[in-house]
Write a protein that holds these residues in place. Structure first.
Motif, PDB file in Angstrom:
ATOM      1  N   THR A  10      76.518  81.899  70.417  1.00 46.14           N
ATOM      2  CA  THR A  10      75.354  81.987  71.307  1.00 46.14           C
ATOM      3  C   THR A  10      74.070  81.439  70.685  1.00 46.14           C
ATOM      4  N   ARG A  11      73.934  81.559  69.368  1.00 41.41           N
ATOM      5  CA  ARG A  11      72.665  81.111  68.790  1.00 41.41           C
ATOM      6  C   ARG A  11      72.577  79.581  68.723  1.00 41.41           C
ATOM      7  N   LEU A  12      73.705  78.909  68.467  1.00 39.19           N
ATOM      8  CA  LEU A  12      73.726  77.432  68.416  1.00 39.19           C
ATOM      9  C   LEU A  12      74.761  76.949  69.428  1.00 39.19           C
ATOM     10  N   PRO A  13      74.481  77.098  70.728  1.00 37.53           N
ATOM     11  CA  PRO A  13      75.512  76.841  71.745  1.00 37.53           C
ATOM     12  C   PRO A  13      76.022  75.406  71.768  1.00 37.53           C
ATOM     13  N   THR A  14      75.243  74.456  71.242  1.00 33.18           N
ATOM     14  CA  THR A  14      75.751  73.075  71.242  1.00 33.18           C
ATOM     15  C   THR A  14      76.911  72.907  70.257  1.00 33.18           C
ATOM     16  N   LEU A  15      77.152  73.910  69.408  1.00 26.87           N
ATOM     17  CA  LEU A  15      78.299  73.843  68.495  1.00 26.87           C
ATOM     18  C   LEU A  15      79.591  74.361  69.146  1.00 26.87           C
ATOM     19  N   GLN A  16      79.505  74.884  70.386  1.00 30.51           N
ATOM     20  CA  GLN A  16      80.686  75.451  71.045  1.00 30.51           C
ATOM     21  C   GLN A  16      81.870  74.470  71.055  1.00 30.51           C
ATOM     22  N   ALA A 103      72.058  71.034  65.633  1.00 27.54           N
ATOM     23  CA  ALA A 103      71.820  72.345  66.256  1.00 27.54           C
ATOM     24  C   ALA A 103      70.836  73.163  65.430  1.00 27.54           C
ATOM     25  N   LEU A 104      70.975  73.106  64.121  1.00 29.65           N
ATOM     26  CA  LEU A 104      70.078  73.880  63.247  1.00 29.65           C
ATOM     27  C   LEU A 104      68.656  73.308  63.278  1.00 29.65           C
ATOM     28  N   ALA A 105      68.546  71.970  63.270  1.00 27.06           N
ATOM     29  CA  ALA A 105      67.214  71.346  63.329  1.00 27.06           C
ATOM     30  C   ALA A 105      66.518  71.718  64.638  1.00 27.06           C
ATOM     31  N   ALA A 106      67.283  71.731  65.730  1.00 28.74           N
ATOM     32  CA  ALA A 106      66.693  72.086  67.035  1.00 28.74           C
ATOM     33  C   ALA A 106      66.236  73.544  67.050  1.00 28.74           C
ATOM     34  N   SER A 107      66.831  74.367  66.165  1.00 29.20           N
ATOM     35  CA  SER A 107      66.438  75.777  66.075  1.00 29.20           C
ATOM     36  C   SER A 107      65.349  76.004  65.030  1.00 29.20           C
ATOM     37  N   GLY A 108      64.861  74.907  64.419  1.00 28.05           N
ATOM     38  CA  GLY A 108      63.705  75.014  63.511  1.00 28.05           C
ATOM     39  C   GLY A 108      64.026  75.341  62.077  1.00 28.05           C
ATOM     40  N   VAL A 109      65.278  75.115  61.648  1.00 22.97           N
ATOM     41  CA  VAL A 109      65.592  75.437  60.244  1.00 22.97           C
ATOM     42  C   VAL A 109      66.143  74.238  59.466  1.00 22.97           C
ATOM     43  N   ALA A 110      65.665  73.039  59.780  1.00 28.86           N
ATOM     44  CA  ALA A 110      66.074  71.863  58.983  1.00 28.86           C
ATOM     45  C   ALA A 110      65.309  71.854  57.665  1.00 28.86           C
TER      46      ALA A 110
END
Ligand code: SF4
Ligand code: SF4
Length: 373
Positions: A10-16, A103-110
């Protein structure tokens, strides 16, 4: 709490779509652990392919917090495909970790180093468009020519002589002029975690070559980006894409022996993106054999088992010390095998190995000499 595999990402749904790839690693006895250049150079469990895939998985299903310490391992990968060759499932760790970066960069943790690459991408890739190399002054360059040649940013910035060799050699091989492509393939955006911009860049490149009969690519990393990663994202090129060595090997009979080249060992280094990335192992060896008049010398591990130079996947900017240590190990192996000259077909590998004291020649220069251009 439910079992990990029952928790949605759910937190990084593009990884589904990559959930099964992630789970192959998460629940694996780590058959590939000795294949990873990064965890071999920096022996930490989180830096093994298993560790990197597990961190991305547990961030995605909210088992751990969204924090740089859990996100950064996704950038601790050269994209060398080495783990895939040791994996019974041939698991796509490279593609999955690149997807995780996005997905992580889009969530602000790159990592900040990756963000700087994204910020500076337009400025740095402009070298292809601004004619800083003055390639258009070469007699073999003609904008309307049906053969397009993509030099790549690494050659444009760091290997201008080899870029000119590529123009002259390609023109000789196709018996006509070449048009030099001014658009980057977008590999730095893929490696940094900017997937949308990466896809846009692929579309721009496809547009730039849409009237061309074929695209010849000099840099192994650009060729793999186009044929593997853009193809996976549906931004495939319209014209057929081939690496320079594939084109040259088809015209093997045009190459002559290069005098003086065979004095001492001449060892071929398989670039990861050309070898495991595209499965191109024989054409470079055929070219080198023709120019040498004998088979090239080899590293102890070759072809699918060849070891990475540490130059890929942005590792030189995200983990510069580890990248240097990987390259130093390759040079030590070269010396242990008898030293001499390393020949490779990747500007980034050549730079890394040279910086560690090795004598390195790019295969494009040898082909140009063998063609007499
Ligand atoms: S790449 Fe294959 S061998 Fe390596 S941890 Fe993943 S599933 Fe296991
Ligand atoms: S692709 Fe290469 S660097 Fe990345 S995890 Fe696999 S072996 Fe390690």
């Amino acid at each position: 709490m439910s079992r990990p595999d029952e928790r949605p990402l759910t937190r990084l749904p593009t990884l589904q779509p990559k959930k099964s790839s992630l789970e192959l690693c998460v629940f694996c006895p780590k058959l590939c652990r000795s294949a990873c250049p990064v965890s071999n150079a920096e022996p930490r469990e989180t830096l093994t392919p298993w560790g990197k895939m597990s961190m991305a998985y547990f961030v995605a299903n909210e088992s751990v917090e969204l924090a740089p310490s859990f996100a950064n391992p996704a950038w601790a990968c050269t994209g060398c495909f080495g783990c895939r060759e040791s994996c019974d499932h041939k698991n796509d760790v490279t593609g999955t970790l690149f997807e995780a970066r996005s997905a992580l960069a889009a969530s602000g943790v790159a990592p900040p180093a990756a963000l700087r690459v994204i910020e500076r991408f337009d400025e740095r890739s402009a070298i292809l468009a601004t004619n800083a190399l003055d390639l258009s002054s070469l007699a073999e360059v003609e904008e309307s020519a049906p053969t397009a040649l993509l030099i790549g940013c690494a050659y444009a910035r760091h290997a201008p002589d080899e870029a000119r060799d590529a123009v002259r050699a390609t023109a000789k091989l196709v018996s006509g002029n070449v048009s030099v492509v001014k658009v980057c393939c977008g590999a730095p955006l893929l490696y940094a975690g900017a997937k949308k911009r990466f896809i846009q860049q692929g579309e721009m490149l496809a547009q730039a070559i849409k009237h061309k009969a074929r695209l010849v690519v000099l840099d192994a990393g650009c060729a793999s980006t186009l044929r593997v990663h853009h193809a996976a994202h549906g931004t495939g090129m319209i014209a057929p894409v081939e690496h320079f060595t594939e084109l040259a090997a088809r015209e093997l009979g045009s190459l002559n022996r290069v005098e003086g080249l065979a004095d001492g060992p001449v060892r071929y280094h398989d670039p990861c993106q050309l070898g495991r990335g595209l499965g191109v192992y024989d054409p470079p060896r055929d070219l080198l054999s023709r120019a040498l008049g004998r088979a090239p010398d080899e590293f102890q591990r070759t072809r699918t088992d060849a070891r990475c130079s540490g130059a890929g996947g942005l590792l030189p900017v995200t983990m510069p010390e580890v990248s240097r240590a990987i390259a130093a190990t390759r040079v030590d192996e070269h010396v242990a095998c008898g030293g001499g000259t390393i020949v490779t077909a990747c500007a980034s590998s050549a730079i890394k190995l040279r910086n560690q004291g090795a004598s390195v020649v790019d295969l494009v220069t040898i082909v140009a000499r063998a063609l007499g251009v």
